[in-house]
Design an enzyme around this catalytic site. Structure first.
Site, short mmCIF file in Angstrom:
data_model
loop_
_atom_site.label_atom_id
_atom_site.label_comp_id
_atom_site.label_asym_id
_atom_site.label_seq_id
_atom_site.Cartn_x
_atom_site.Cartn_y
_atom_site.Cartn_z
N ASP A 1 6.41 6.33 -30.38
CA ASP A 1 5.40 6.97 -29.71
C ASP A 1 6.06 6.73 -28.04
OD1 ASP A 1 4.16 8.20 -31.87
OD2 ASP A 1 3.08 6.34 -32.23
N CYS B 1 0.92 -1.13 0.03
CA CYS B 1 -0.09 0.09 0.08
C CYS B 1 0.92 1.12 0.01
CB CYS B 1 -1.00 0.04 1.08
SG CYS B 1 0.02 0.11 2.68
N ASP C 1 -0.75 10.67 -33.04
CA ASP C 1 0.21 10.30 -33.91
C ASP C 1 -0.40 10.18 -35.17
OD1 ASP C 1 2.83 9.42 -35.07
OD2 ASP C 1 1.80 7.35 -35.13
N ASP D 1 1.01 4.45 -32.00
CA ASP D 1 0.82 3.10 -32.30
C ASP D 1 2.32 2.60 -32.42
OD1 ASP D 1 1.58 4.25 -34.88
OD2 ASP D 1 1.06 2.10 -35.90
N CYS E 1 2.87 1.89 2.90
CA CYS E 1 4.31 1.05 2.98
C CYS E 1 5.25 1.76 2.43
CB CYS E 1 4.12 -0.22 2.20
SG CYS E 1 2.86 -1.56 3.03
#
Length: 743
Positions: free
Chosen positions: A633, A19, A429, A629, A22
């Site tokens: 990128d 968590c 893009d 894609d 922590c």
């Protein structure tokens, strides 16, 4: 040595964090060490970045510090990430087994406790089944709570350990000494089922959370995998294969057909087409000749060449992309931080209320003060168990992810769901996102003439393009093969570098290539007009001609996807500003942007330019989504607040992205943003349900109503209320399955 030179920053994998609380513990323990300037834990990547004075301390001291509160560090600099992955996978599998076995054991305990509590030896059977759940399968809660207590700290493990431990021990006392309560006119209730169910629910919550935040490091591994392990070094004695780690600046390296380029450099001999889509994102390979630059990770195609290494190791563009992706990924925090912040306040408050409850009963409770005070304290701890709190986020995430998958929207983690509904700027893009990402023949125009002559020209054109090494040739070959054309038998084929190809057929010379090859050949006014019109639309035009005239004109372009224009319009209708970035030239970029209705675009941008553009938008206060894609990128995707990849894109883009559109359909983006909004709303509702029972139940459990009407909440009812809060959370999350995704 100057003191500044002693300062070093390292990134160390952390084990055992469950968590954000922590993460705070690890930060504070390392930060308190002598010589440490700064310690910053990234819960998402499970790593801690430490800036420290090498003369004052060493990493081994950090490890001892975090081990004292129940965590650990992996100090192996070479295999740290691999070891962390192995340990996390092992921990997940172990948790899964413990959850399943605990659930199997808890089921009969619940059945007996709820329906068969009067059967012979019921308490003893429940005791035997509950003991391994609490003290063996749930022992990590007690171990972690003890280690936290040693440093005057508390977290959710503390509350789980207290509530289940006290409930079990209280039930154990009532099992063996029921007379104690009988003499005081009270029934000796046992709460084994509450202890067992609490452990099972909390472990289930942790399991769901681990599933939601898995696969964080594979993108970096794939990027690193783009580099070849060895290279061919050119020496006075000939070619020599060496490790990429041994390559130095100035080394002469040979790259053969089909090989990956190992480092950045400059060509000094030979020529070839190189696939640089991982840098530019553009599908067309680039011709590399003497003095041209080449980059690590790009792929040589058919030819071979020699180049001089100019940038090696961490200096290469690929290494910089890897570094930027790591930094951008490391700067993000998951939605779970909200829950952990609340839990950080909630846990000590509940513990304080439980102690105060017992104290008040001892002072004011009268004849049965101790027994009723103990009951009230246990009831407070049971009803306040943060089971629903642990389930609030992961259940909504899991249902949201499933709902998205049904609609072709692959959501990777909670961060995507937290960020999506806030997006007010989207960066697209061009290649593979707005366009198909594959060059295709858009028009193939032939001169008028006899059918037999045209059929022969097509066969010759096909044969020439089949022999060509130019990347655009494949598009023409595909188009002609669709028409069932067969290749003619040509002779004297020649590749004219940078211009096109030529060949003989039946003693007649033919050419195919760019406008540069045309030198006085006759071209009909209709063909010329069409060619100019196509070039104005930023399409590449290939001419096919013989010694006297132009026979055909082929236009090649990366086609715009059918849904791109409507998707851009839908996003703009939602009030989102749409931008387009591309490595392509200005003319092509303007043509594509104009066709899909995008006013803001930039052309000829490199990967770092895309990431910088997003940083600029973020500095203006915008919440930015990046849609791409390609490998080029990846760092921009990592930098964005929300990253979305096309399903047909590169593995790296998909891996870095928080959301993947499996159909590569841009019209899925508005749906993804709406799903994000509804999932975040569900998480907030879940948190409300997780706490409403506590806000109402804790005061009643403490005995608030007792002075007025003699009512004291039974821990059994408290356990039921706790379970009901969990059911409410799960049921509310399941509503997402039926939510509409049309805005």
């Amino acid at each position: 040595m100057d003191s500044h030179e002693n300062i070093k920053t390292i990134s160390i994998p952390v084990l055992g964090m469950t968590c954000a609380g922590c993460a705070v513990s690890v930060e504070s323990m390392i930060g308190a060490q002598e010589g440490v300037k700064q310690a910053a834990v990234n819960y998402a990547t499970q790593k801690v970045s430490v800036t420290y004075d090498q003369e004052a301390t060493k990493p081994e001291n950090f490890q001892k510090a975090v081990q004292s509160v129940g965590y650990d560090l992996i100090l192996d600099t070479e295999k740290g990430d691999e070891l962390q992955e192995e340990v996390q996978a092992g921990a997940y599998n172990s948790l899964k087994k413990r959850t399943i076995i605990s659930g199997i054991l808890a089921l009969p305990v619940v059945m007996i406790g709820m329906f068969f509590m009067d059967m012979p030896y019921a308490n003893y059977m429940m005791m035997v089944l509950t003991a391994p759940i609490v003290f063996y399968f749930g022992k990590s809660f007690f171990i972690n709570a003890y280690k936290q207590a040693q440093h005057s700290k508390a977290n959710m493990d503390t509350l789980v350990a207290l509530s289940t431990g006290i409930a079990f021990l209280f039930s154990l006392f009532n099992t063996f000494f029921p007379e104690f309560w009988h003499h005081r006119g009270l029934h000796p209730h046992v709460y084994y089922e509450a202890a067992a169910v609490v452990i099972v629910f909390i472990m289930l919550g942790k399991l769901l959370e681990e599933r939601a935040k898995s696969n964080t490091s594979s993108a970096i591994k794939k990027l690193i995998g783009l580099q070849p392990k060895t290279v061919l070094l050119i020496t006075d004695q000939g070619e020599k294969e060496i490790s990429i780690a041994d390559v130095k600046r100035g080394d002469q390296i040979l790259v053969r057909s089909g090989e990956k380029i190992a480092v950045d450099g400059k060509v000094y001999e030979g020529s070839s087409y190189v696939d640089e889509s991982m840098i530019t994102g553009e599908p067309v390979a680039i011709l590399k000749r003497e003095a041209d630059k080449v980059f690590a990770g790009t792929i040589n195609q058919k030819g071979s060449f020699r180049f001089i290494a100019e940038k090696v190791g961490s200096e290469t563009m690929l290494a910089q992309i890897i570094k930027l992706v790591q930094e951008a990924q490391g700067s993000k925090a998951p939605v779970q931080k909200l829950v952990d912040k609340i839990a950080g306040i909630f846990v000590p408050i509940v513990m304080l209320i439980a102690v105060v409850t017992l104290g008040v009963w001892l002072l004011l409770g009268g004849e049965n003060a101790f027994s009723q005070g103990m009951l009230a304290m246990v009831t407070v701890l049971v009803i306040a168990c943060p089971c629903a709190l642990g389930l609030a986020t992961p259940t909504a995430i899991m249902v949201g992810i499933g709902r998205g998958a049904e609609n072709g929207i692959l959501i990777k983690d909670a961060d995507a769901l937290e960020s999506g509904y806030k997006v007010d700027a989207i960066v697209l893009d061009k290649t593979g996102t707005i366009t198909e990402g594959k060059p295709e023949v858009t028009e193939l125009i032939w001169v008028e003439g006899p059918a037999a002559a045209l059929a022969l020209y097509k066969q010759i054109f096909l044969a020439m393009e089949q022999n060509s090494e130019h990347p655009l040739a494949a598009a023409i070959v595909d188009e002609l093969k669709k028409q069932s054309i067969t290749a003619a038998l040509i002779t004297n084929f020649e590749s004219l570098t940078g211009k096109g190809v030529s060949a003989d057929y039946d003693s007649q010379l033919y050419w195919a290539g760019s406008h540069k090859l045309l030198s006085g050949q006759t071209i009909s006014s209709e063909l010329e007009q069409r060619a100019q019109s196509l070039q104005a639309k930023a399409q590449t035009v290939i001419y096919f001609f013989d010694e006297s005239r132009v026979l055909a004109v082929a236009a090649i372009a990366d086609k715009i996807k059918q849904a791109s224009k409507s998707a851009v319009a839908a996003l703009q209708k939602q009030g989102i500003t749409v931008y387009m970035l591309t490595g392509d030239n200005q003319q092509t970029a303007a043509a594509v942007a104009g066709e899909v209705g995008i006013d803001r675009f930039q052309a000829e941008v490199l990967p770092s330019d895309k990431a910088d553009f997003i940083k600029q938008l973020q500095s203006e206060g915008k919440v930015v989504a990046m849609i791409g894609d390609g490998i080029n990128d990846s760092q921009a995707l990592a930098q964005a607040n929300l990253s979305i990849a096309m399903g047909r894109g590169s593995d790296i883009a998909i891996d870095v992205a928080k959301i993947t559109l499996m159909s590569s359909d841009l019209e899925q983006v508005p749906k993804a943003l709406l799903l994000s909004k509804k999932t975040v709303q569900t998480i907030r509702q879940n948190l409300f349900w997780a706490f409403i029972y506590n806000l109402i139940g804790i005061p009643i459990a403490a005995g608030l109503l007792y002075p007025f009407n003699g009512f004291l909440l039974n821990p059994m009812i408290a356990g039921a209320a706790m379970a009901l809060s969990s059911v409410s959370v799960v049921s509310n999350s399941l509503r997402l399955k039926f939510a509409s995704l049309i805005s």
